[in-house]
Design an enzyme around this catalytic site. Structure first.
Site, PDB file in Angstrom:
ATOM      1  N   SER A  99       0.826  -1.205   0.000  1.00 39.89           N
ATOM      2  CA  SER A  99       0.000   0.000   0.000  1.00 39.89           C
ATOM      3  C   SER A  99       0.870   1.270   0.000  1.00 39.89           C
ATOM      4  O   SER A  99       1.737   1.389  -0.852  1.00 39.89           O
ATOM      5  CB  SER A  99      -0.938  -0.061   1.209  1.00 39.89           C
ATOM      6  OG  SER A  99      -2.140   0.558   0.904  1.00 39.89           O
TER       7      SER A  99
ATOM      8  N   LYS B 260       4.160   2.108  -2.460  1.00 39.15           N
ATOM      9  CA  LYS B 260       4.548   3.325  -3.196  1.00 39.15           C
ATOM     10  C   LYS B 260       5.994   3.657  -2.798  1.00 39.15           C
ATOM     11  O   LYS B 260       6.840   3.985  -3.619  1.00 39.15           O
ATOM     12  CB  LYS B 260       3.635   4.509  -2.825  1.00 39.15           C
ATOM     13  CG  LYS B 260       2.111   4.241  -2.883  1.00 39.15           C
ATOM     14  CD  LYS B 260       1.315   5.504  -2.524  1.00 39.15           C
ATOM     15  CE  LYS B 260      -0.068   5.299  -1.905  1.00 39.15           C
ATOM     16  NZ  LYS B 260      -1.061   4.621  -2.644  1.00 39.15           N
TER      17      LYS B 260
ATOM     18  N   HIS C 112      -7.542  -5.929  -0.212  1.00 36.79           N
ATOM     19  CA  HIS C 112      -6.316  -5.200   0.065  1.00 36.79           C
ATOM     20  C   HIS C 112      -5.607  -5.852   1.257  1.00 36.79           C
ATOM     21  O   HIS C 112      -6.189  -5.973   2.323  1.00 36.79           O
ATOM     22  CB  HIS C 112      -6.744  -3.767   0.419  1.00 36.79           C
ATOM     23  CG  HIS C 112      -5.648  -2.774   0.478  1.00 36.79           C
ATOM     24  ND1 HIS C 112      -4.920  -2.395  -0.624  1.00 36.79           N
ATOM     25  CD2 HIS C 112      -5.160  -2.045   1.519  1.00 36.79           C
ATOM     26  CE1 HIS C 112      -4.046  -1.471  -0.258  1.00 36.79           C
ATOM     27  NE2 HIS C 112      -4.158  -1.249   1.023  1.00 36.79           N
TER      28      HIS C 112
HETATM   29  C1  GCU Z   1      -5.331   4.756   1.854  1.00 35.10           C
HETATM   30  C2  GCU Z   1      -4.748   5.591   0.767  1.00 35.10           C
HETATM   31  C3  GCU Z   1      -3.981   4.710  -0.210  1.00 35.10           C
HETATM   32  C4  GCU Z   1      -2.949   3.903   0.538  1.00 35.10           C
HETATM   33  C5  GCU Z   1      -3.591   3.159   1.669  1.00 35.10           C
HETATM   34  C6  GCU Z   1      -2.618   2.473   2.625  1.00 35.10           C
HETATM   35  O1  GCU Z   1      -6.300   3.883   1.356  1.00 35.10           O
HETATM   36  O2  GCU Z   1      -5.820   6.267   0.153  1.00 35.10           O
HETATM   37  O3  GCU Z   1      -3.331   5.503  -1.176  1.00 35.10           O
HETATM   38  O4  GCU Z   1      -2.291   3.039  -0.338  1.00 35.10           O
HETATM   39  O5  GCU Z   1      -4.302   4.053   2.479  1.00 35.10           O
HETATM   40  O6  GCU Z   1      -1.445   2.774   2.642  1.00 35.10           O
HETATM   41  O7  GCU Z   1      -3.082   1.657   3.415  1.00 35.10           O
END
Ligand code: GCU
Length: 424
Positions: free
Chosen positions: A262, A266, A405
Site C-alpha cells: 500500500s 509506493k 487489500h
Molecule cells: C489509503 C490511501 C492509499 C494507501 C492506503 C494504505 O487507502 O488512500 O493511497 O495506499 O491508504 O497505505 O493503506
C-alpha cells in the site's frame, strides 16, 4: 505533544469519512475511464528517440527521475554516511525454535543516542553457509506487531506516530498474518523490518518531525514545491537501512528485495527508483501514487489524495490533482526506473481502490524499457489483465490474486518464487 497525538487520529477519521463520502467516491466505473495517451519513456525531453541502452542510462533515465523528484515525490538528499551509526542491541541466537537468529539493531541517522533513529528487526536463517539474500520491508504498527514472539521489543515510538499512547503489549502479533517469517527463513532468506513512522510520522506536514530536520540544509536550495514529501523521507530511510545492512555479515546486501504494501508499496517503488543498490522491488497493492496509472483516474484519484494525504507528495503534485492527463509522466515510468532489475507488481481483485487494471497496465507499459536493456521484460504477455491468481511475466512480474487489500500467503509465495528465480 497533545496536538501531535490528536492530529493522526483526526487525519484517519477525515480519510475514512472521505473514502465513504459521495463527493470523493472513487471512480469504480471502467466506462468512465477517459481515453488517454501515456508519455513514452523512450523519447527524451528534446524529442530524441532512445534507441540504445546507453542513451537510456546516461540521459533519459535521469530526465524521468528528475520529473518524479521535482513534481511528485520531492527531492531526496544524499546522506552524510559519516554520521550514520548502528548498534546491535540484542540477539536471540535460537529464535523460531532454533531455525533463525533474531537481532535488534538501532540505526541513528545523525548522531548516536539521539533521534531520529530507527529500530530494525533482522531475522536471518540460522547456520546459513553464506550471507542470506533479504527482504526489506517497513511495517505499519511496530516490530512487535509482526510476530507474537515476546522476545521482540515493543516499538519505541516518537511523538506523532499512530501507535503513541497505545498499550503495545496487547498489539503483539496484530499483523503477523502478513509476515510469514518462518517460511521466509526456511526458504533461505532474511527478513528485515522496521516501523515506518519512526522515520517520519504519518499524517503530518510539520517539517520538525522525524528525519525532515536533517533534510533542511539540502532543502535550502530546493524550491518549496519540490521539497520532499513523506514518501521520499520513508524511501530515504530504506536506503539508510541498506547502508547498515551492507555491514551485517549475515546478509548479502547485493541481494536485497525492497518490498512494501500500500503506501509502503509506493515507498518501495520510489526507493528502488532512487537507489539502484536494491536488487529487486516488490509493490504490493500500492495503487494510486504507486504502481497504478494516474491517467486512468480509477479507484483512488489524485484529487482524493490531494485533499486528504497531500503531504505524502511534494507540493508541486497538487497542480495535477484535477487533471492527471497534464502530468508529463505516468507511473509506468516509475516502474521503468527500476529496470533492468526484477520488479513485481501485485494487486487484489477486490481492491478496486488501488486499481488492479491500472497497476497491471503500468507494469505492462514499462516493458519497452526493460527490453531495451536486454531483459525479457513482461515476457510477451498481452496487454489485458491476466486471470485471477495466475502470476504472469518475466523480469516484470504481475499478479492479481483474489481477495481484498492486504498481504497474503499467496502474495508471499509468489515473491519467494520470484526471488528464487532472480536473487538466488
Ligand atoms: C489509503 C490511501 C492509499 C494507501 C492506503 C494504505 O487507502 O488512500 O493511497 O495506499 O491508504 O497505505 O493503506
Amino acid at each position: 505533544m497533545k496536538k501531535l497525538f490528536v492530529l493522526p487520529v483526526l487525519a484517519v477519521c477525515v480519510w475514512t469519512a472521505a473514502v465513504y463520502a459521495e463527493e470523493w467516491k472513487a471512480n469504480n466505473d471502467e466506462s468512465k475511464v477517459i481515453s488517454y495517451t501515456l508519455p513514452d519513456p523512450l523519447i527524451c525531453g528534446d524529442g530524441t528517440p532512445v534507441a540504445t541502452p546507453e542513451l537510456w542510462t546516461e540521459k533519459r533515465r535521469g530526465e524521468i527521475l528528475d520529473l518524479f523528484r521535482t513534481q511528485m515525490y520531492g527531492m531526496m538528499p544524499d546522506c552524510d554516511k559519516s554520521k550514520l551509526r548502528w548498534e546491535t542491541l540484542r540477539v536471540n541466537p535460537v529464535a523460531l525454535d532454533g531455525k533463525a537468529v533474531f537481532r535488534e539493531i538501532r540505526v541513528w541517522f545523525d548522531a548516536p543516542n539521539a533521534r531520529p533513529k530507527v529500530d530494525l528487526l533482522v531475522c536471518t536463517p540460522r547456520g546459513a553457509a553464506e550471507p542470506a539474500p533479504a527482504f526489506l520491508a517497513y511495517n505499519f504498527y511496530g516490530n512487535h506487531a509482526v510476530s507474537d514472539d515476546p522476545w521482540i521489543s515493543l516499538a519505541d515510538c516518537p511523538d506523532g506516530t499512530r501507535i503513541q499512547g497505545k498499550d503495545l503489549e496487547t498489539e503483539r502479533g496484530r499483523s503477523k498474518d502478513r509476515w510469514p517469517i518462518e517460511t521466509i527463513v526456511d526458504r533461505g532468506y532474511a527478513l528485515v523490518t522496521a516501523y515506518y513512522e519512526e522515520v517520519v510520522p504519518d499524517y503530518h506536514s510539520e517539517r520538525s518531525l522525524g528525519v525532515f530536520p536533517l533534510f533542511a540544509p539540502f532543502e535550502e536550495n530546493v524550491p518549496e514545491p519540490s521539497r520532499a514529501g513523506e514518501i521520499t523521507a520513508w524511501a530515504w530511510g530504506l536506503s539508510r537501512i541498506l547502508d547498515c545492512l551492507e555491514n551485517i555479515p549475515e546478509i548479502d546486501a547485493r541481494r536485497v528485495a525492497v518490498m512494501g504494501h500500500s503506501r509502503l508499496g509506493k515507498t518501495a517503488l520510489w526507493a528502488g527508483a532512487n537507489d539502484q543498490r536494491f536488487a529487486m522491488v516488490i509493490s504490493n497493492d500500492s495503487g494510486c501514487g504507486g504502481a497504478a496509472l494516474s491517467r486512468r483516474n480509477f479507484g483512488e484519484t489524485l484529487d482524493f489524495m490531494d485533499q486528504v494525504i497531500p503531504f505524502w507528495f511534494c507540493p508541486y503534485y497538487s497542480r495535477y490533482a484535477k487533471d492527471p492527463t497534464q502530468i508529463p509522466f505516468d507511473q509506468h515510468e516509475l516502474i521503468a526506473l527500476v529496470a533492468p532489475r526484477p520488479v513485481y507488481v501485485a494487486s487484489a481483485d477486490e481492491d478496486l481502490w488501488a486499481d488492479p487494471k491500472g497497476e497491471f497496465l503500468s507494469a505492462w507499459n514499462a516493458d519497452p524499457v526493460y527490453r531495451l536493456l536486454g531483459t525479457a521484460g513482461i515476457g510477451g504477455v498481452a496487454d489485458v489483465p491476466p486471470e485471477t491468481n495466475v502470476p504472469v511475466g518475466a523480469v516484470i512480474r504481475y499478479h492479481r490474486r483474489s481477495g481484498k487489500h492486504g498481504v497474503t500467503e499467496f502474495d508471499w509465495n509468489a515473491y519467494l518464487g520470484f526471488a528464487d528465480e532472480y536473487l538466488k
